[in-house]
Design a protein around this motif. Structure first.
Motif, PDB file in Angstrom:
ATOM      1  N   LEU A  56       1.043  -1.291  -0.116  1.00  0.00           N
ATOM      2  CA  LEU A  56       0.083   0.065   0.102  1.00  0.00           C
ATOM      3  C   LEU A  56       1.006   1.319   0.006  1.00  0.00           C
ATOM      4  CD1 LEU A  56      -2.789  -0.962   2.664  1.00  0.00           C
ATOM      5  CD2 LEU A  56      -2.884  -0.803   0.090  1.00  0.00           C
ATOM      6  N   GLN A  57       1.851   1.263   0.826  1.00  0.00           N
ATOM      7  CA  GLN A  57       2.925   2.232   0.959  1.00  0.00           C
ATOM      8  C   GLN A  57       3.377   2.664  -0.488  1.00  0.00           C
ATOM      9  OE1 GLN A  57       5.144   2.681   4.821  1.00  0.00           O
ATOM     10  NE2 GLN A  57       4.248   0.693   4.595  1.00  0.00           N
ATOM     11  N   ILE A  58       3.901   1.598  -0.945  1.00  0.00           N
ATOM     12  CA  ILE A  58       4.690   1.533  -2.432  1.00  0.00           C
ATOM     13  C   ILE A  58       4.006   2.115  -3.609  1.00  0.00           C
ATOM     14  CG2 ILE A  58       5.766   0.347  -4.066  1.00  0.00           C
ATOM     15  CD1 ILE A  58       6.843  -1.511  -1.835  1.00  0.00           C
ATOM     16  N   LEU A  59       2.634   1.735  -3.450  1.00  0.00           N
ATOM     17  CA  LEU A  59       1.639   1.923  -4.347  1.00  0.00           C
ATOM     18  C   LEU A  59       1.253   3.648  -4.133  1.00  0.00           C
ATOM     19  CD1 LEU A  59      -0.749  -1.014  -4.796  1.00  0.00           C
ATOM     20  CD2 LEU A  59       0.949  -0.223  -6.273  1.00  0.00           C
ATOM     21  N   ALA A  60       1.169   3.879  -2.974  1.00  0.00           N
ATOM     22  CA  ALA A  60       0.800   5.350  -2.653  1.00  0.00           C
ATOM     23  C   ALA A  60       1.869   6.170  -2.994  1.00  0.00           C
ATOM     24  CB  ALA A  60       0.598   5.501  -1.173  1.00  0.00           C
ATOM     25  N   ALA A  61       3.216   5.610  -2.962  1.00  0.00           N
ATOM     26  CA  ALA A  61       4.264   6.460  -3.331  1.00  0.00           C
ATOM     27  C   ALA A  61       4.430   6.725  -4.921  1.00  0.00           C
ATOM     28  CB  ALA A  61       5.606   5.928  -2.739  1.00  0.00           C
ATOM     29  N   GLY A  62       3.754   6.066  -5.650  1.00  0.00           N
ATOM     30  CA  GLY A  62       3.574   6.437  -7.113  1.00  0.00           C
ATOM     31  C   GLY A  62       4.642   5.246  -7.941  1.00  0.00           C
ATOM     32  N   SER A  63       4.932   4.337  -7.184  1.00  0.00           N
ATOM     33  CA  SER A  63       5.865   3.082  -7.701  1.00  0.00           C
ATOM     34  C   SER A  63       5.321   1.867  -8.264  1.00  0.00           C
ATOM     35  CB  SER A  63       6.958   2.425  -6.813  1.00  0.00           C
ATOM     36  OG  SER A  63       7.742   3.609  -6.307  1.00  0.00           O
ATOM     37  N   LEU A  64       5.698   1.278  -9.270  1.00  0.00           N
ATOM     38  CA  LEU A  64       5.046   0.122  -9.732  1.00  0.00           C
ATOM     39  C   LEU A  64       5.444  -1.189  -8.946  1.00  0.00           C
ATOM     40  CD1 LEU A  64       4.971   1.013 -13.510  1.00  0.00           C
ATOM     41  CD2 LEU A  64       3.121   1.274 -11.979  1.00  0.00           C
ATOM     42  N   LEU A  65       4.591  -2.195  -9.156  1.00  0.00           N
ATOM     43  CA  LEU A  65       4.908  -3.633  -8.282  1.00  0.00           C
ATOM     44  C   LEU A  65       4.819  -4.520  -9.613  1.00  0.00           C
ATOM     45  CD1 LEU A  65       3.591  -2.872  -4.878  1.00  0.00           C
ATOM     46  CD2 LEU A  65       5.871  -3.342  -5.319  1.00  0.00           C
ATOM     47  N   SER A  66       5.624  -5.716  -9.301  1.00  0.00           N
ATOM     48  CA  SER A  66       5.511  -6.859 -10.320  1.00  0.00           C
ATOM     49  C   SER A  66       4.075  -7.432  -9.801  1.00  0.00           C
ATOM     50  CB  SER A  66       6.631  -7.879 -10.090  1.00  0.00           C
ATOM     51  OG  SER A  66       6.766  -8.223  -8.876  1.00  0.00           O
ATOM     52  N   LEU A 137       6.815  12.067   0.040  1.00  0.00           N
ATOM     53  CA  LEU A 137       8.371  11.838   0.031  1.00  0.00           C
ATOM     54  C   LEU A 137       8.727  10.733  -0.969  1.00  0.00           C
ATOM     55  CD1 LEU A 137       8.320  10.700   3.827  1.00  0.00           C
ATOM     56  CD2 LEU A 137       8.952  13.029   2.740  1.00  0.00           C
ATOM     57  N   GLY A 138       7.658  10.079  -1.678  1.00  0.00           N
ATOM     58  CA  GLY A 138       8.077   9.326  -2.719  1.00  0.00           C
ATOM     59  C   GLY A 138       8.737   8.042  -2.420  1.00  0.00           C
ATOM     60  N   VAL A 139       8.641   7.534  -1.173  1.00  0.00           N
ATOM     61  CA  VAL A 139       9.014   6.219  -0.802  1.00  0.00           C
ATOM     62  C   VAL A 139       8.038   5.616   0.366  1.00  0.00           C
ATOM     63  CG1 VAL A 139      11.644   6.937  -1.017  1.00  0.00           C
ATOM     64  CG2 VAL A 139      10.183   7.280   1.401  1.00  0.00           C
ATOM     65  N   ALA A 140       8.079   4.394   0.653  1.00  0.00           N
ATOM     66  CA  ALA A 140       7.401   3.800   1.583  1.00  0.00           C
ATOM     67  C   ALA A 140       7.689   4.296   2.764  1.00  0.00           C
ATOM     68  CB  ALA A 140       7.303   2.082   1.607  1.00  0.00           C
ATOM     69  N   ALA A 141       6.638   5.059   3.463  1.00  0.00           N
ATOM     70  CA  ALA A 141       7.200   6.040   4.633  1.00  0.00           C
ATOM     71  C   ALA A 141       7.597   5.216   5.883  1.00  0.00           C
ATOM     72  CB  ALA A 141       6.245   7.126   4.780  1.00  0.00           C
ATOM     73  N   PHE A 142       6.565   4.289   6.381  1.00  0.00           N
ATOM     74  CA  PHE A 142       6.967   3.468   7.416  1.00  0.00           C
ATOM     75  C   PHE A 142       7.775   2.454   7.156  1.00  0.00           C
ATOM     76  CE2 PHE A 142       6.087  -0.177  10.222  1.00  0.00           C
ATOM     77  CZ  PHE A 142       6.628   0.610  11.541  1.00  0.00           C
ATOM     78  N   GLU A 143       7.929   1.900   6.223  1.00  0.00           N
ATOM     79  CA  GLU A 143       8.826   0.794   5.655  1.00  0.00           C
ATOM     80  C   GLU A 143      10.194   1.060   5.689  1.00  0.00           C
ATOM     81  OE1 GLU A 143       9.626  -3.404   4.687  1.00  0.00           O
ATOM     82  OE2 GLU A 143       7.630  -2.223   5.474  1.00  0.00           O
ATOM     83  N   TRP A 144      10.515   2.462   5.327  1.00  0.00           N
ATOM     84  CA  TRP A 144      11.602   2.981   5.305  1.00  0.00           C
ATOM     85  C   TRP A 144      12.573   3.030   6.758  1.00  0.00           C
ATOM     86  CZ3 TRP A 144      13.671   8.528   5.319  1.00  0.00           C
ATOM     87  CH2 TRP A 144      14.789   8.858   4.953  1.00  0.00           C
ATOM     88  N   ILE A 145      11.552   3.327   7.574  1.00  0.00           N
ATOM     89  CA  ILE A 145      12.003   3.401   9.187  1.00  0.00           C
ATOM     90  C   ILE A 145      11.616   2.635  10.197  1.00  0.00           C
ATOM     91  CG2 ILE A 145      12.553   6.009   8.951  1.00  0.00           C
ATOM     92  CD1 ILE A 145       9.796   6.275  10.471  1.00  0.00           C
ATOM     93  N   SER A 146      10.874   1.294   9.580  1.00  0.00           N
ATOM     94  CA  SER A 146      10.307   0.337  10.590  1.00  0.00           C
ATOM     95  C   SER A 146      11.203  -0.244  11.345  1.00  0.00           C
ATOM     96  CB  SER A 146       9.292  -0.592   9.646  1.00  0.00           C
ATOM     97  OG  SER A 146       8.905  -1.707  10.270  1.00  0.00           O
TER      98      SER A 146
END
Length: 272
Positions: A56-66, A137-146
């Motif tokens: 969810l965070q990655i998609l919210a950041a605008g990145s694509l997933l496989s 921020l353009g990144v998965a916000a919590f995943e970055w600092i989890s």
């Protein structure tokens, strides 16, 4: 406490350590049971497993997933939402061992009061904030600092300065708030609480067998889910229940048992 009185705690620790060791073996020894980490891995080198909250965070950041990653997120989501509830926090997450250690030390030191007052609802606000900040921020916000991801990846690939985040969580739970991180701040716990609220596996309470000793409430990391104790029989339906089994371990009258959200509880054979 006798070993049989801790059987679910022991089984949880075996499960957590086994998952961790299998990830290490997969990454260092080439085993194919589990590879990757808790954010994105594979079971038997075939079945993708992805953290849905990270997705969810990655998609919210605008990145694509496989499609592989999306399928892995769906598999994990269905497992916990339909079957296991918030069991990730109690049976899989390595941070659970850190916070449980802090709480055990807290009890042994006799520290009974919290230095700070933090609402258990705070984790839901942090969860929402992570999803709002991710596109900014353009990144998965919590995943970055989890701290959860930092600990698990650090144990597999090398900790480095990640120990500071783990130590901060330990000290927060020890000195500030009982079960502070997992029970009040962790947005991942909040996510699984929402996802698992309708899951099948539940702890069930039998009022007829309850002695009102409150041992279950005292040991529970999410005491608010046990408001029915001594009042009514049935399943603990709150999504915030970890399905950890500690209440079952300490209940000498067997008023707490594993079951499902459906069905009835057997009445005690002893007259009140």
């Amino acid at each position: 406490m006798r070993i049989m009185a801790q059987k679910w705690l022991i089984l949880r620790r075996i499960t957590q350590l086994s998952i961790f060791l299998l990830f290490i073996a997969g990454n260092l020894l080439g085993w194919t049971v589990l590879r990757g980490d808790l954010s994105a891995g594979k079971l038997l080198d075939t079945v993708p497993l992805t953290d849905p909250f990270a997705i969810l965070q990655i998609l919210a950041a605008g990145s694509l997933l496989s499609l592989d990653a999306l399928a892995g997120g769906l598999i994990v989501l269905l497992f916990y939402s339909l079957l296991a509830g918030r069991a990730f926090c109690g049976w899989v997450c390595p941070m659970n061992m850190v916070t449980d250690g802090a709480n055990r030390l807290r009890r042994s030191l006799g520290w009974k009061t919290d230095g700070w007052r933090v609402s258990s609802r705070t984790r839901y606000w942090i969860m929402a904030m992570a999803l709002v900040l991710s596109p900014i921020l353009g990144v998965a916000a919590f995943e970055w600092i989890s701290p959860v991801s930092i600990l698990h990846r650090g144990l597999i690939y090398g900790m480095g300065m990640g120990w500071t985040a783990v130590a901060a969580v330990f000290l927060f739970d020890l000195m500030a708030v009982r079960n502070g991180f997992c029970g009040h701040l962790c947005p991942l716990g909040g996510f699984w609480s929402l996802i698992g609220r309708f899951s099948l596996i539940r702890v069930r309470h039998n009022r007829e067998q309850c002695s009102l000793c409150m041992d279950c409430v005292n040991i529970c990391p999410e005491r608010q889910v046990l408001g029915m104790v001594g009042k009514e029989s049935g399943p603990l339906l709150s999504g915030e229940c970890l399905n950890c089994g500690r209440c079952i371990d300490v209940c000498e009258t067997k008023a707490m048992k594993w079951g499902t959200r459906f069905g009835k509880d057997q009445q005690s054979a002893v007259s009140p």
